[in-house]
Design a protein around this motif. Structure first.
Motif, mmCIF file in Angstrom:
data_model
loop_
_atom_site.group_PDB
_atom_site.id
_atom_site.type_symbol
_atom_site.label_atom_id
_atom_site.label_comp_id
_atom_site.label_asym_id
_atom_site.label_seq_id
_atom_site.Cartn_x
_atom_site.Cartn_y
_atom_site.Cartn_z
ATOM 1 N N GLN A 24 -15.387 -30.614 -18.571
ATOM 2 C CA GLN A 24 -14.106 -31.240 -18.900
ATOM 3 C C GLN A 24 -12.985 -30.233 -18.695
ATOM 4 O OE1 GLN A 24 -15.297 -31.650 -23.215
ATOM 5 N NE2 GLN A 24 -13.161 -31.144 -23.545
ATOM 6 N N LEU A 25 -11.780 -30.748 -18.533
ATOM 7 C CA LEU A 25 -10.613 -29.902 -18.320
ATOM 8 C C LEU A 25 -10.427 -28.939 -19.487
ATOM 9 C CD1 LEU A 25 -7.953 -29.152 -16.855
ATOM 10 C CD2 LEU A 25 -6.856 -31.032 -18.093
ATOM 11 N N ASN A 27 -12.450 -26.716 -20.812
ATOM 12 C CA ASN A 27 -13.555 -26.262 -21.658
ATOM 13 C C ASN A 27 -14.067 -24.914 -21.139
ATOM 14 O OD1 ASN A 27 -15.469 -26.896 -19.532
ATOM 15 N ND2 ASN A 27 -16.984 -27.244 -21.129
ATOM 16 N N THR A 28 -15.046 -24.349 -21.815
ATOM 17 C CA THR A 28 -15.514 -22.997 -21.502
ATOM 18 C C THR A 28 -15.906 -22.849 -20.038
ATOM 19 O OG1 THR A 28 -16.350 -22.755 -23.761
ATOM 20 C CG2 THR A 28 -17.180 -21.211 -22.130
ATOM 21 N N GLN A 29 -16.729 -23.780 -19.540
ATOM 22 C CA GLN A 29 -17.200 -23.673 -18.167
ATOM 23 C C GLN A 29 -16.081 -23.941 -17.161
ATOM 24 O OE1 GLN A 29 -19.048 -25.612 -20.523
ATOM 25 N NE2 GLN A 29 -20.274 -23.786 -20.934
ATOM 26 N N ASP A 30 -15.196 -24.864 -17.492
ATOM 27 C CA ASP A 30 -14.077 -25.185 -16.596
ATOM 28 C C ASP A 30 -13.179 -23.966 -16.401
ATOM 29 O OD1 ASP A 30 -12.594 -27.431 -15.184
ATOM 30 O OD2 ASP A 30 -11.015 -26.749 -16.547
ATOM 31 N N VAL A 31 -12.835 -23.291 -17.494
ATOM 32 C CA VAL A 31 -11.989 -22.102 -17.416
ATOM 33 C C VAL A 31 -12.691 -20.999 -16.627
ATOM 34 C CG1 VAL A 31 -10.933 -20.233 -18.745
ATOM 35 C CG2 VAL A 31 -10.689 -22.611 -19.511
ATOM 36 N N ASP A 52 -8.482 -25.639 -2.824
ATOM 37 C CA ASP A 52 -9.494 -25.111 -1.910
ATOM 38 C C ASP A 52 -10.905 -25.500 -2.322
ATOM 39 O OD1 ASP A 52 -7.627 -23.876 -0.250
ATOM 40 O OD2 ASP A 52 -7.620 -22.040 -1.450
ATOM 41 N N VAL A 53 -11.093 -25.756 -3.605
ATOM 42 C CA VAL A 53 -12.321 -26.336 -4.144
ATOM 43 C C VAL A 53 -11.904 -27.553 -4.958
ATOM 44 C CG1 VAL A 53 -14.355 -25.985 -5.594
ATOM 45 C CG2 VAL A 53 -13.402 -24.057 -4.310
ATOM 46 N N SER A 54 -12.641 -28.642 -4.863
ATOM 47 C CA SER A 54 -12.359 -29.812 -5.696
ATOM 48 C C SER A 54 -13.138 -29.680 -7.006
ATOM 49 C CB SER A 54 -12.766 -31.099 -4.978
ATOM 50 O OG SER A 54 -11.968 -31.311 -3.835
ATOM 51 N N VAL A 55 -12.414 -29.468 -8.097
ATOM 52 C CA VAL A 55 -13.040 -29.348 -9.415
ATOM 53 C C VAL A 55 -13.043 -30.730 -10.052
ATOM 54 C CG1 VAL A 55 -13.003 -28.185 -11.641
ATOM 55 C CG2 VAL A 55 -12.186 -26.984 -9.597
ATOM 56 N N VAL A 56 -14.233 -31.284 -10.217
ATOM 57 C CA VAL A 56 -14.384 -32.662 -10.688
ATOM 58 C C VAL A 56 -14.865 -32.640 -12.125
ATOM 59 C CG1 VAL A 56 -15.447 -34.894 -10.232
ATOM 60 C CG2 VAL A 56 -15.032 -33.294 -8.332
ATOM 61 N N ARG A 57 -13.994 -33.016 -13.049
ATOM 62 C CA ARG A 57 -14.378 -33.011 -14.468
ATOM 63 C C ARG A 57 -15.289 -34.207 -14.746
ATOM 64 N NH1 ARG A 57 -9.161 -30.304 -13.499
ATOM 65 N NH2 ARG A 57 -9.609 -28.214 -14.300
ATOM 66 N N ILE A 62 -23.583 -37.561 -17.202
ATOM 67 C CA ILE A 62 -23.649 -38.258 -15.917
ATOM 68 C C ILE A 62 -23.639 -37.309 -14.720
ATOM 69 C CG2 ILE A 62 -22.548 -40.301 -16.898
ATOM 70 C CD1 ILE A 62 -19.981 -39.521 -15.498
ATOM 71 N N THR A 63 -23.485 -35.999 -14.970
ATOM 72 C CA THR A 63 -23.475 -35.042 -13.867
ATOM 73 C C THR A 63 -24.744 -35.101 -13.019
ATOM 74 O OG1 THR A 63 -21.942 -33.552 -14.993
ATOM 75 C CG2 THR A 63 -23.318 -32.595 -13.278
#
Length: 231
Positions: A24-25, A27-31, A52-57, A62-63
């Motif tokens: 999610q926007l 969160n720990t992994q997103d940052v 340059d990379v598509s970050v898809v939350r 469901i990942t």
């Protein structure tokens, strides 16, 4: 962990131009992923995830399905989602722990409302004592602890994790009494650099007095607040 489709991404430089999920926007992994992207010299708009990379939350639930359908090329996710993706044929391209000193960084801390701590210090100490003793039991009984955790997952979700997911996920998880305060400060800096936060003043965010009292009584080493403790 950064887990990817090995047919589409064979090296770290191949991540550019791909669709990578985070939970999610902000969160720990997103940052962490946004910070890593920046270190590669690539540009991504933190809010939209476009660049340059598509970050898809994507919700961790469901990942794996998104990976199987091909709508994402990989994911920067915690356990057990990472191991679930590996069981679906993905490969670990990067372990975030390798980016940190001593391979340790904060993911989860125990928190308590300040008013409650002031009014009920004995209750807080009891919870911390239980946490410290449970951590010792987990370290001394890893197989029993893994089985107990999986049994609780089955109770909570109706489905236990299969061994090909649970076993590698468990190996990647570290339980510790140390809140790893210095790494929280670093993670906050990463969020600032990514444009998700204004520079926060974290001074006073930790009060480790109750925890250190418990640790001392249990014969364990005390832990440090990295200068972020209450004055």
């Amino acid at each position: 962990k950064l887990v990817v489709n090995p047919e589409k991404i064979k090296s770290l430089k191949d991540v550019k131009g791909k669709k990578i999920a985070t939970p999610q926007l902000g969160n720990t992994q997103d940052v962490a992923f946004l910070n890593w992207i920046s270190e590669q010299g690539w540009k991504v708009d933190a809010e939209s995830g476009k660049g340059d990379v598509s970050v898809v939350r994507t919700d961790n639930k469901i990942t794996p399905d998104a990976y199987k359908s091909g709508s994402i090329d990989g994911a920067w996710v915690p356990e057990p989602t990472a191991s679930k993706l590996v069981s679906e044929g993905a490969k670990v391209l990067l372990d975030e722990a390798d980016l940190w000193p001593d391979k340790k960084f904060v993911i989860t801390n125990v928190i308590v409302r300040q008013d409650f701590l002031k009014e009920h210090p004995e209750a807080v100490e009891a919870v911390l004592r239980a946490s410290v003793r449970t951590n010792r039991w987990i370290e001394d009984n890893p197989e029993k602890a893994k089985a107990a955790a999986n049994a609780q997952l089955k109770t909570d979700t109706g489905k236990a994790l299969p061994s090909d997911v649970l076993d590698p996920a468990w190996q990647s998880i570290q339980v510790t009494d140390d809140p790893l305060a210095a790494t929280l400060d670093t993670e906050a800096d990463h969020a600032v650099e990514a444009g998700l936060l204004e520079k926060p003043d974290l001074t006073g965010i930790y009060d480790l007095t109750p925890l250190n009292k418990v640790l001392k009584a249990e014969g364990e080493p005390e832990v440090d607040d990295a200068g972020l403790g209450v004055e």
